[in-house]
Design an enzyme around this catalytic site. Sequence first.
Site, mmCIF file in Angstrom:
data_model
loop_
_atom_site.group_PDB
_atom_site.id
_atom_site.type_symbol
_atom_site.label_atom_id
_atom_site.label_comp_id
_atom_site.label_asym_id
_atom_site.label_seq_id
_atom_site.Cartn_x
_atom_site.Cartn_y
_atom_site.Cartn_z
ATOM 1 N N TYR A 162 0.834 -1.207 0.000
ATOM 2 C CA TYR A 162 0.000 0.000 0.000
ATOM 3 C C TYR A 162 0.869 1.258 0.000
ATOM 4 C CZ TYR A 162 -3.910 3.073 1.151
ATOM 5 O OH TYR A 162 -4.860 4.054 1.121
ATOM 6 N N HIS A 179 -22.825 11.825 -25.536
ATOM 7 C CA HIS A 179 -22.404 10.899 -26.599
ATOM 8 C C HIS A 179 -22.207 9.475 -26.102
ATOM 9 C CE1 HIS A 179 -18.934 12.735 -24.745
ATOM 10 N NE2 HIS A 179 -18.173 11.741 -25.139
ATOM 11 N N LYS A 191 -1.923 6.010 -23.400
ATOM 12 C CA LYS A 191 -1.546 6.234 -24.801
ATOM 13 C C LYS A 191 -0.048 5.951 -24.962
ATOM 14 C CE LYS A 191 -5.540 8.630 -24.449
ATOM 15 N NZ LYS A 191 -6.273 8.810 -23.186
ATOM 16 N N ALA A 236 -0.435 13.199 -23.316
ATOM 17 C CA ALA A 236 -0.818 11.798 -23.535
ATOM 18 C C ALA A 236 -0.032 11.190 -24.702
ATOM 19 C CB ALA A 236 -2.324 11.705 -23.808
ATOM 20 N N ASP A 258 -0.268 18.683 -21.337
ATOM 21 C CA ASP A 258 -1.164 17.535 -21.387
ATOM 22 C C ASP A 258 -0.570 16.617 -22.450
ATOM 23 O OD1 ASP A 258 -3.122 15.670 -21.608
ATOM 24 O OD2 ASP A 258 -4.722 17.042 -22.204
ATOM 25 N N PHE A 309 -8.718 18.763 -24.308
ATOM 26 C CA PHE A 309 -9.437 17.495 -24.458
ATOM 27 C C PHE A 309 -10.680 17.550 -23.559
ATOM 28 C CE2 PHE A 309 -10.257 13.066 -23.184
ATOM 29 C CZ PHE A 309 -10.611 12.592 -24.434
ATOM 30 N N ASP A 310 -11.717 16.752 -23.876
ATOM 31 C CA ASP A 310 -13.011 16.854 -23.151
ATOM 32 C C ASP A 310 -12.881 16.746 -21.631
ATOM 33 O OD1 ASP A 310 -13.047 15.603 -25.640
ATOM 34 O OD2 ASP A 310 -14.482 14.087 -25.029
HETATM 35 N N1 F0G Z 1 -5.766 14.360 -22.390
HETATM 36 C C1 F0G Z 1 -5.816 13.935 -23.660
HETATM 37 C C2 F0G Z 1 -5.121 14.709 -24.730
HETATM 38 C C3 F0G Z 1 -6.526 12.767 -23.979
HETATM 39 O O1 F0G Z 1 -6.578 12.348 -25.245
HETATM 40 C C4 F0G Z 1 -7.167 12.044 -22.944
HETATM 41 C C5 F0G Z 1 -7.925 10.837 -23.226
HETATM 42 C C6 F0G Z 1 -7.076 12.537 -21.626
HETATM 43 C C7 F0G Z 1 -6.350 13.700 -21.393
HETATM 44 C C8 F0G Z 1 -7.748 11.856 -20.469
HETATM 45 O O2 F0G Z 1 -7.070 10.702 -20.142
HETATM 46 O O3 F0G Z 1 -8.712 8.871 -20.625
HETATM 47 O O4 F0G Z 1 -6.645 8.465 -19.271
HETATM 48 O O5 F0G Z 1 -8.506 9.774 -18.334
HETATM 49 N N2 F0G Z 1 -8.284 10.466 -24.375
HETATM 50 C C9 F0G Z 1 -8.969 9.254 -24.751
HETATM 51 C C10 F0G Z 1 -9.377 9.315 -26.205
HETATM 52 C C11 F0G Z 1 -10.087 8.846 -23.866
HETATM 53 O O6 F0G Z 1 -10.099 8.400 -26.653
HETATM 54 O O7 F0G Z 1 -8.971 10.215 -26.925
HETATM 55 P P1 F0G Z 1 -7.778 9.376 -19.569
#
Ligand code: F0G
Length: 461
Positions: A73, A452, A260, A219, A217, A126-127
């Site tokens: 842990y 969506h 990613k 990824a 950010d 990103f969303d």
């Molecule tokens: N930032 C970027 C640029 C992303 O593409 C994603 C996730 C996240 C943050 C959030 O990360 O999913 O690990 O919590 N993108 C995925 C996609 C879900 O399908 O483009 P996460």
Amino acid sequence: MDKKYTAEPYRIKMVEPIRQTTREERITLLEKSGFNPFSLRSEDVYIDLLTDSGTGAMSHNQWAALMRGDEAYAGSRSFYRLEKVIKDITGYRYFIPAHQGRGAEQVVLPQFVTKPGMSFISNMHFDTTRAHVELAGARAIDCVIDECFETQNYHPFKGNFHLERLRELIKARGADNVAGIIMTVTNNSAGGQPVSMENLRQTSDIAKAHDIPIIIDGARYAENAYFVKQREKGYENKSIHEISKELFGLADVFLMSAKKDGLSNIGGIIAIKEDDALFERCRTYIVPMEGFPTYGGMTGRDMEALAVGLQEALEEDYLRHRLDQVRYLGDRLRDAGVPIQHPVGGHAVFVDCKTMCPHIPFDQFPAQSVVNAVYLEAGVRAVEIGSFLLGRDPDTKENLQSPLELMRLTIPRRTYTYTHLDVVADAVIAVYARRNELKGVTFEYEPPVLRHFTSRLKPVT
Ligand code: F0G
């Protein structure tokens, strides 16, 4: 078309069967899903291009590393192994794990929101990043170059910040109302488009001149570095590791969805360059949100797999093949006249469905209609990135109109072969040939947020 492509720099050691369905079966399955492939079972999908997130194949070294997982842990050996790799890659002082990218966002972004009325400025949020900015009480402003929206025109770095607009935004809002500048590399939402080092440097200079924190950010930072090497003068002979280091040198904080370019099925990264106070705050905050600071929602074995995956993702043989797969699919579609975001980005081919289906209005979601047609054609699952995803104006409740209506064909890492991509290309080309017959979709059920994922739709008659 250049028919040549980079062959796989790996051989296959384990297989997972996938099943093709009949068109009749798919008609029923799609109807049952509410014309929303998010609701399909993956078993009913032949080639799954919904996302590149957590869907890649691990290497034998990653599978072997799983066995070393220390599930303590607190103070897990696996944490220290991962920490060392992340410090080596970034040159940063501090690392905290999170269960995935959004876990990292929820812990770090609120730390920068110190008063009402603040904003984050990004090339494109990103969303989930946007959601966490808003949940923290701030606003998310996108500031990308206009070329990003001209899908047919070539630009080597469509993810670049619009520097003039950035300066204007800071001036208009006042620097102390800007909570942070978020560099999204690559720029996922507009096509996995890279950002040039020159643009990142200038963005960083602007932020530093105003004392605004800079957050990466990242990824898909390794894919971005490979584009920089290929397309930006002066980087031809630098290693991906060196280019990435230069990127990290420009920022204060690195957030990463490790699903990613971490080549892992789960995981998130918070890395902080040197801000002790910020580190202490995040380390306190991570406990109730994600977990104790040496696991942050990850298992020991997942940290081991990630430590190996992060290094594999920087290998040029891997990246060359990875990006060439995407390029290959893009070329096949373009040669057949299918409008796509050009050039293709790092992780996906984005089909421009506004250009493809001008007869479908934005609030009947042209890209969703194409996504459904492609599933019916060959059992290939893609995803809509357009007005369906964008949602409604929180005040007026009107459907927001996205500047682009895209179908994203997202390529998981090391998972599919060129033959699979041919199946995808043939399906999209067949749908393109009868694009004028496609009909829009409308709601049968619409949830109040993030619609969506769970909406049920029906074709417009
Ligand atoms: N930032 C970027 C640029 C992303 O593409 C994603 C996730 C996240 C943050 C959030 O990360 O999913 O690990 O919590 N993108 C995925 C996609 C879900 O399908 O483009 P996460």
